[in-house]
Motif scaffolding. Structure first.
Motif, PDB file in Angstrom:
ATOM      1  N   ARG A  10      60.039  15.134 -15.203  1.00  0.00           N
ATOM      2  CA  ARG A  10      58.892  14.274 -14.907  1.00  0.00           C
ATOM      3  C   ARG A  10      57.460  14.699 -14.530  1.00  0.00           C
ATOM      4  NH1 ARG A  10      63.063  11.633 -11.594  1.00  0.00           N
ATOM      5  NH2 ARG A  10      63.925  10.042 -12.673  1.00  0.00           N
ATOM      6  N   LEU A  11      57.700  15.588 -13.950  1.00  0.00           N
ATOM      7  CA  LEU A  11      56.533  16.186 -13.315  1.00  0.00           C
ATOM      8  C   LEU A  11      55.397  16.857 -14.608  1.00  0.00           C
ATOM      9  CD1 LEU A  11      54.937  17.319 -10.591  1.00  0.00           C
ATOM     10  CD2 LEU A  11      55.970  19.171 -10.703  1.00  0.00           C
ATOM     11  N   ARG A  12      56.119  17.411 -15.434  1.00  0.00           N
ATOM     12  CA  ARG A  12      55.465  17.893 -16.536  1.00  0.00           C
ATOM     13  C   ARG A  12      54.928  16.980 -17.429  1.00  0.00           C
ATOM     14  NH1 ARG A  12      55.302  22.869 -19.242  1.00  0.00           N
ATOM     15  NH2 ARG A  12      55.130  22.765 -21.733  1.00  0.00           N
ATOM     16  N   ALA A  13      55.714  16.060 -17.643  1.00  0.00           N
ATOM     17  CA  ALA A  13      55.266  14.781 -18.645  1.00  0.00           C
ATOM     18  C   ALA A  13      54.158  14.032 -17.964  1.00  0.00           C
ATOM     19  CB  ALA A  13      56.457  13.917 -18.604  1.00  0.00           C
ATOM     20  N   THR A  14      54.305  14.018 -16.771  1.00  0.00           N
ATOM     21  CA  THR A  14      52.919  13.200 -16.073  1.00  0.00           C
ATOM     22  C   THR A  14      51.805  14.098 -16.113  1.00  0.00           C
ATOM     23  OG1 THR A  14      54.374  12.403 -14.251  1.00  0.00           O
ATOM     24  CG2 THR A  14      52.238  12.118 -13.787  1.00  0.00           C
ATOM     25  N   ALA A  15      51.778  15.393 -16.014  1.00  0.00           N
ATOM     26  CA  ALA A  15      50.715  16.032 -16.122  1.00  0.00           C
ATOM     27  C   ALA A  15      50.051  16.256 -17.284  1.00  0.00           C
ATOM     28  CB  ALA A  15      50.978  17.670 -15.509  1.00  0.00           C
ATOM     29  N   LEU A  32      48.284  12.529 -10.504  1.00  0.00           N
ATOM     30  CA  LEU A  32      48.364  13.608  -9.341  1.00  0.00           C
ATOM     31  C   LEU A  32      49.220  12.920  -8.131  1.00  0.00           C
ATOM     32  CD1 LEU A  32      44.519  14.698  -8.972  1.00  0.00           C
ATOM     33  CD2 LEU A  32      46.840  16.172 -10.121  1.00  0.00           C
ATOM     34  N   ALA A  33      49.085  11.606  -7.802  1.00  0.00           N
ATOM     35  CA  ALA A  33      50.065  11.151  -6.835  1.00  0.00           C
ATOM     36  C   ALA A  33      51.655  11.433  -7.119  1.00  0.00           C
ATOM     37  CB  ALA A  33      49.600   9.808  -6.474  1.00  0.00           C
ATOM     38  N   ASP A  34      51.874  10.981  -8.644  1.00  0.00           N
ATOM     39  CA  ASP A  34      53.380  10.871  -9.018  1.00  0.00           C
ATOM     40  C   ASP A  34      53.489  12.555  -8.993  1.00  0.00           C
ATOM     41  OD1 ASP A  34      53.282   8.445  -9.386  1.00  0.00           O
ATOM     42  OD2 ASP A  34      52.656   8.569 -11.621  1.00  0.00           O
ATOM     43  N   LEU A  36      52.905  14.827  -7.013  1.00  0.00           N
ATOM     44  CA  LEU A  36      52.873  15.247  -5.348  1.00  0.00           C
ATOM     45  C   LEU A  36      54.187  14.714  -5.083  1.00  0.00           C
ATOM     46  CD1 LEU A  36      51.731  16.636  -3.143  1.00  0.00           C
ATOM     47  CD2 LEU A  36      50.653  14.453  -2.545  1.00  0.00           C
ATOM     48  N   GLU A  37      54.400  13.561  -5.778  1.00  0.00           N
ATOM     49  CA  GLU A  37      55.802  12.855  -5.038  1.00  0.00           C
ATOM     50  C   GLU A  37      57.117  13.589  -5.933  1.00  0.00           C
ATOM     51  OE1 GLU A  37      58.398   8.520  -5.561  1.00  0.00           O
ATOM     52  OE2 GLU A  37      56.064   8.687  -6.091  1.00  0.00           O
ATOM     53  N   GLU A  38      56.898  14.027  -7.055  1.00  0.00           N
ATOM     54  CA  GLU A  38      57.948  14.779  -7.634  1.00  0.00           C
ATOM     55  C   GLU A  38      58.142  16.212  -7.146  1.00  0.00           C
ATOM     56  OE1 GLU A  38      60.115  13.580  -9.633  1.00  0.00           O
ATOM     57  OE2 GLU A  38      59.308  11.652 -10.190  1.00  0.00           O
ATOM     58  N   SER A  39      57.061  16.675  -6.816  1.00  0.00           N
ATOM     59  CA  SER A  39      57.018  18.105  -6.161  1.00  0.00           C
ATOM     60  C   SER A  39      57.913  18.290  -4.843  1.00  0.00           C
ATOM     61  CB  SER A  39      55.901  18.611  -6.101  1.00  0.00           C
ATOM     62  OG  SER A  39      54.915  18.146  -5.423  1.00  0.00           O
ATOM     63  N   ASP A  40      57.525  16.886  -4.044  1.00  0.00           N
ATOM     64  CA  ASP A  40      58.102  17.027  -2.670  1.00  0.00           C
ATOM     65  C   ASP A  40      59.659  16.618  -2.880  1.00  0.00           C
ATOM     66  OD1 ASP A  40      55.684  17.260  -1.227  1.00  0.00           O
ATOM     67  OD2 ASP A  40      55.347  15.091  -0.972  1.00  0.00           O
ATOM     68  N   HIS A  41      59.920  15.960  -4.155  1.00  0.00           N
ATOM     69  CA  HIS A  41      61.400  15.658  -4.236  1.00  0.00           C
ATOM     70  C   HIS A  41      62.040  17.201  -4.543  1.00  0.00           C
ATOM     71  CE1 HIS A  41      65.223  13.855  -5.406  1.00  0.00           C
ATOM     72  NE2 HIS A  41      64.925  14.117  -6.541  1.00  0.00           N
ATOM     73  N   VAL A  42      61.358  17.860  -5.369  1.00  0.00           N
ATOM     74  CA  VAL A  42      62.127  19.106  -5.874  1.00  0.00           C
ATOM     75  C   VAL A  42      62.030  20.179  -4.515  1.00  0.00           C
ATOM     76  CG1 VAL A  42      61.820  21.234  -7.198  1.00  0.00           C
ATOM     77  CG2 VAL A  42      61.225  19.095  -8.160  1.00  0.00           C
ATOM     78  N   LEU A  43      61.210  20.122  -3.718  1.00  0.00           N
ATOM     79  CA  LEU A  43      61.192  21.053  -2.533  1.00  0.00           C
ATOM     80  C   LEU A  43      62.158  20.641  -1.606  1.00  0.00           C
ATOM     81  CD1 LEU A  43      57.341  21.538  -1.744  1.00  0.00           C
ATOM     82  CD2 LEU A  43      58.900  23.188  -2.421  1.00  0.00           C
ATOM     83  N   SER A  44      62.536  19.243  -1.544  1.00  0.00           N
ATOM     84  CA  SER A  44      63.456  18.869  -0.599  1.00  0.00           C
ATOM     85  C   SER A  44      64.977  19.178  -1.170  1.00  0.00           C
ATOM     86  CB  SER A  44      63.448  17.257  -0.621  1.00  0.00           C
ATOM     87  OG  SER A  44      64.498  16.694  -0.056  1.00  0.00           O
ATOM     88  N   MET A  45      64.970  19.050  -2.340  1.00  0.00           N
ATOM     89  CA  MET A  45      66.568  19.678  -3.037  1.00  0.00           C
ATOM     90  C   MET A  45      66.601  20.949  -2.903  1.00  0.00           C
ATOM     91  SD  MET A  45      67.237  17.452  -6.382  1.00  0.00           S
ATOM     92  CE  MET A  45      65.555  17.624  -7.163  1.00  0.00           C
TER      93      MET A  45
END
Length: 228
Positions: A10-15, A32-34, A36-45
């Motif tokens: 998702r992160l790659r497709a959004t960028a 960019l907001a999307d 950030l949200e996806e990267s936070d989700h990855v870091l949480s996992m």
């Protein structure tokens, strides 16, 4: 691997989408907001994976103190009341019939039951009930979360859609926290009745389970969140 691959895709497709439309500033901001949200989700996992790895190596750090299981469940219910109301799901805490005090890591138990309630609300249909409760035996405290979901069946079928995030990691984390306390976690299922997740913990965990806290050295506001 699937849980990590999906948000990264998702992160790659959004960028990529943002790069294809260089003149649309609002689109860039949204992209960019999307991201950030996806990267936070990855870091949480990734944090969860690291903690699971610690647990499997017998190295999950616990801060042990006397806590009330009823207080833990009440806190989790209050935390998710608004989410349940939005989904038109009733969340109910059954009153304990006996003392449900044990020595445990309060923060870890909050994580454990927050994971179970979060999954229950994600997968239970509207106009149903999620029930929490606890009771104690001579040496153990048993607590449960009952819902009307089909989450366990989905996991056993190996459902590849996984449109809702973090299910497998969440349940693995529940088991890891239970076992770090010297306890166990299991699930009971019945046709058309959903799942009952049961956590069984010793009232006094094994000597090597974690570091005991001397509550006399804590300030009154830090004493395991119990109401007066």
């Amino acid at each position: 691997a699937h849980d990590l691959r999906t948000p990264m895709a998702r992160l790659r497709a959004t960028a990529e989408l943002a790069l294809q439309s260089p003149d649309q500033t609002s689109k860039h901001t949204e992209a960019l907001a999307d991201c950030l949200e996806e990267s936070d989700h990855v870091l949480s996992m990734l944090r969860t994976l690291m903690e699971l790895s610690e647990a499997e190596a017998g190295a999950m750090r616990l801060r042990l103190e006397e806590v009330s299981m009823e207080d833990i469940l009440k806190t989790v219910v209050e935390l998710y009341e608004f989410v349940a109301e939005e989904k038109r799901i009733q969340i109910v805490l059954e009153p304990s019939q006996n003392d449900v005090t044990l020595v445990a890591d309060r923060a870890r138990l909050l994580q454990l039951f927050a994971n179970l309630v979060d999954n229950a609300l994600k997968f239970s249909p509207s106009e149903t009930t999620v029930t929490l409760g606890a009771h104690s035996t001579r040496n153990h405290v048993q607590a449960w979360v009952q819902d009307q979901s089909r989450i366990w069946d989905r996991l056993y079928r190996g459902d590849r859609s996984r449109s809702t995030r973090g299910v497998g990691l969440g349940l693995s984390f529940v088991r890891a926290i239970s076992e770090a306390h010297g306890g166990s976690a299991q699930v009971q299922t019945a046709p058309d009745q959903g799942c009952r997740f049961i956590v069984r913990l010793p009232i006094d965990p094994p000597p090597d389970a974690g570091e005991r806290v001397d509550l006399t050295k804590d300030s009154p506001n830090e004493l395991n969140g119990k109401s007066a």
